[in-house]
Enzyme design. Sequence first.
Site, mmCIF file in Angstrom:
data_model
loop_
_atom_site.group_PDB
_atom_site.id
_atom_site.type_symbol
_atom_site.label_atom_id
_atom_site.label_comp_id
_atom_site.label_asym_id
_atom_site.label_seq_id
_atom_site.Cartn_x
_atom_site.Cartn_y
_atom_site.Cartn_z
ATOM 1 C CD GLN A 156 37.631 3.635 2.168
ATOM 2 O OE1 GLN A 156 37.181 4.446 2.969
ATOM 3 N NE2 GLN A 156 38.650 2.854 2.455
ATOM 4 C CE1 TYR A 214 38.165 -0.317 0.243
ATOM 5 C CE2 TYR A 214 38.862 -0.694 2.493
ATOM 6 C CZ TYR A 214 39.164 -0.620 1.157
ATOM 7 O OH TYR A 214 40.447 -0.828 0.744
ATOM 8 C CB SER A 215 31.002 0.866 5.125
ATOM 9 O OG SER A 215 32.133 1.072 5.921
ATOM 10 C CD GLU A 244 47.959 8.747 5.699
ATOM 11 O OE1 GLU A 244 48.753 9.032 6.604
ATOM 12 O OE2 GLU A 244 46.953 9.381 5.426
ATOM 13 C CG ASN A 274 38.814 4.386 18.693
ATOM 14 O OD1 ASN A 274 39.033 4.403 17.477
ATOM 15 N ND2 ASN A 274 39.077 5.410 19.477
#
Lengths: 369, 402
Positions: free
Chosen positions: B126, B128-129, B248, B388
């Site tokens: 992946q 992304y970052s 998901e 979070n």
Amino acid sequence: MDFSYSEDRRMLADTLGRYLQQRYPIETRHRISGSEAGWSPEQWAALAELGVVGALFAEDAGGFGGDGFDIAALFEQLGKALVVEPFLGALMAGRALASAGGQEELIGEIISGSTILAFAHEEPQSHYDLTEVATRAERSGDGWTLTGAKSVVPQAEAADQILVSARIGGASGEQGIGLFLVDAKSSGLSIRGYPLIDGGRGGEVTLRDAPATLVAEDGFALIEDAVAAGIVALCWEAVGIMDALKRDTLDYLRTRKQFGVPIGKFQALQHRMATVALEIEQARSAAINAADALGGDRKRRERAVSAAKYTIGRAGTIVAEEAIQMHGGIGMTWELPLSHHAKRLTMIGHQLGDEDHHLARFTALGLAA
Amino acid sequence: MDLRFTPEEEAFRAEVRQFLKEKLPSRISGKVRTGKRLTKQDAEEWHAILHERGWLATHWPKEYGGTGWSVAQAHIFDVETALAHAPRLVPFGLSMLGPVLIKYGSEAQKRHYLPRILDGTDWWCQGYSEPGAGSDLASLKTSAVRGTDADGDHYIVNGQKTWTTLGQYADMIFCLVRTSTEGKKQEGISFLLIDMKTPGVEVRPIILLDGEHEVNEVFFTDVRVPAENLVGEENKGWTYAKYLLTYERTNIAGVGASMAAFAHLKQIAQSQRKNGRPLAEDPLFAARLARVEIDLENMKTTNLRVLASAGEGMAAMELTAMLKIRGTEIRQEITSLARRALGPYAQPFVSEALDEGFNGEPIGPEYAAPASAHYFNNRKLSIYGGSNEVQREIITKALLEL
């Protein structure tokens, strides 16, 4: 899996919710709570008429409910409206009487609303330990007399009959604890009533050779079951209160402006609110687990009930404190319903065992496996 | 209210258990159970076993080779495989890219890539970052400039991705790239599929605090990507990325993983002694155990409630975010207690002891070897997939509708 209430249950809960919204608004509640009696016979009669008391009893006891989720659906509504009427005593004492058997007439009077019950088990020294009973029962002719003291009995003065636990034998432990009915007007029974910080009234019940009718000689299992039902009720009362606190706090975050913007724009408050919402959902799950386990075998029931009461105690304190904090100064005022919800939520933690008590009990039940 | 699974679902659970008993190699489950290091071959072996049974793509519709399971079935499968110590499947192709292609990909992309995810031809990672785009993902800068040459339409990609999990094994990477700097930063992002073997792609390892090579930096220097590797429309990548992040749901709480980890923790607490008694009976440690056990019991029900509501098609961003926060907190607390339970034996760390076939004498109890490394490794749980803190903002913003 199905996480919705059955049609009947939802209808009764909706009816109760509507009744309370119209006939038990916060001003009425405060008036009743602060009255000399601390409860309302008129409201009680009307609520019994609606079937709210009957829904707490199983069909074979003359009611039309009595399941964990019946208790849940009703106490959730009672919590939202901060009802101070003597439902907990009706549930706990009524459930024990129904399990003991042979009390059909009395249970009929309870369901119709004509007889009010209180449940008097805890004592000044017991600190939530259910086996800690020092009140003594002595045979007296054909009957019994009781001597001892029962502490912080909810709506004790409202009761016509009080279900009292007392030792028939032994000095400690589960064995030898009997259950007795005592007429509230009988000689030898005195009540020192007082207001409670979260509304309504409680009382210290003193028994001196008070004449009593035996309900069950070996009563501990009945007491434990009644307390389990009482905890399910308190947990759902708490869920109802927490939802009200969440609703009010979200409203406040949306509308209250400081520094030119709604305070809900501030990250510090967003994070606090998220924690509150998360704790409420975990608490609701715990309350669902307890209601589900109420009719199950003892071990599963007691573990789930202690897990729920621990969770509610812990989450309740967080939600109550955060709701006040996020409201700032106005959250400290008597005028706002929020402060009364916060008080009731906190005091639920002091009924039938606090979070420490139930955490330790959850562990002990697991080790005994 | 009925918390029970249906008889059909319970029968399915029995079928899964039987399958795991027969097909999950004990060599692999033994490594998972004892916290040993898993190799690329271990992951591929388990992947192939599930593929053979047709139980790989639990979230895909049947027509694309998925299981077509209900959310309850997918949940049961997640829990049972975790309890049986099956390795966690690498999610990038199966759980992330697959659903995006199914919803937004072209017919050609679906026909080409989906079977290759299932049969293990392509190992996906992946992209992304970026170093400057973590929680603020939309500020990503890796650029893709469209052009045409003798070989046809293409993009030239330049930039850097980071925290690329298991990128060292990957054949392919799906990337968010900037195709426009006009308008809002979310509006100039596209979703591009890039072959890791393309000239100009360079993978450099990042060693994490536990000494493991799990994540990487991926550099792109004038990387030529055929235009047909664009998923959906140009500048609509943010929509697809968000879909991927919320897709998901069933396993975001990691309930099965936590149940398995808690069972292991309880065994450790029974084996360790304090004051001549099992540590599990020490009042303070018992209270720590009970707190996390109750939190997990509550989370199981919260998770099922979210699954049940997702079945009715309810979008519940705030509930998914709650599952992520509390689910990761629970998993972290369990690894934290496993470390605490070991007392001084949390300190020794012989990295080779985590390799298959290590024959050295264990230092302290055998279960001590991976515990602290796992604890440190699991600090990532509350950081990745939207920290979070970001999840907390998602919750409140959804509730406030500000």
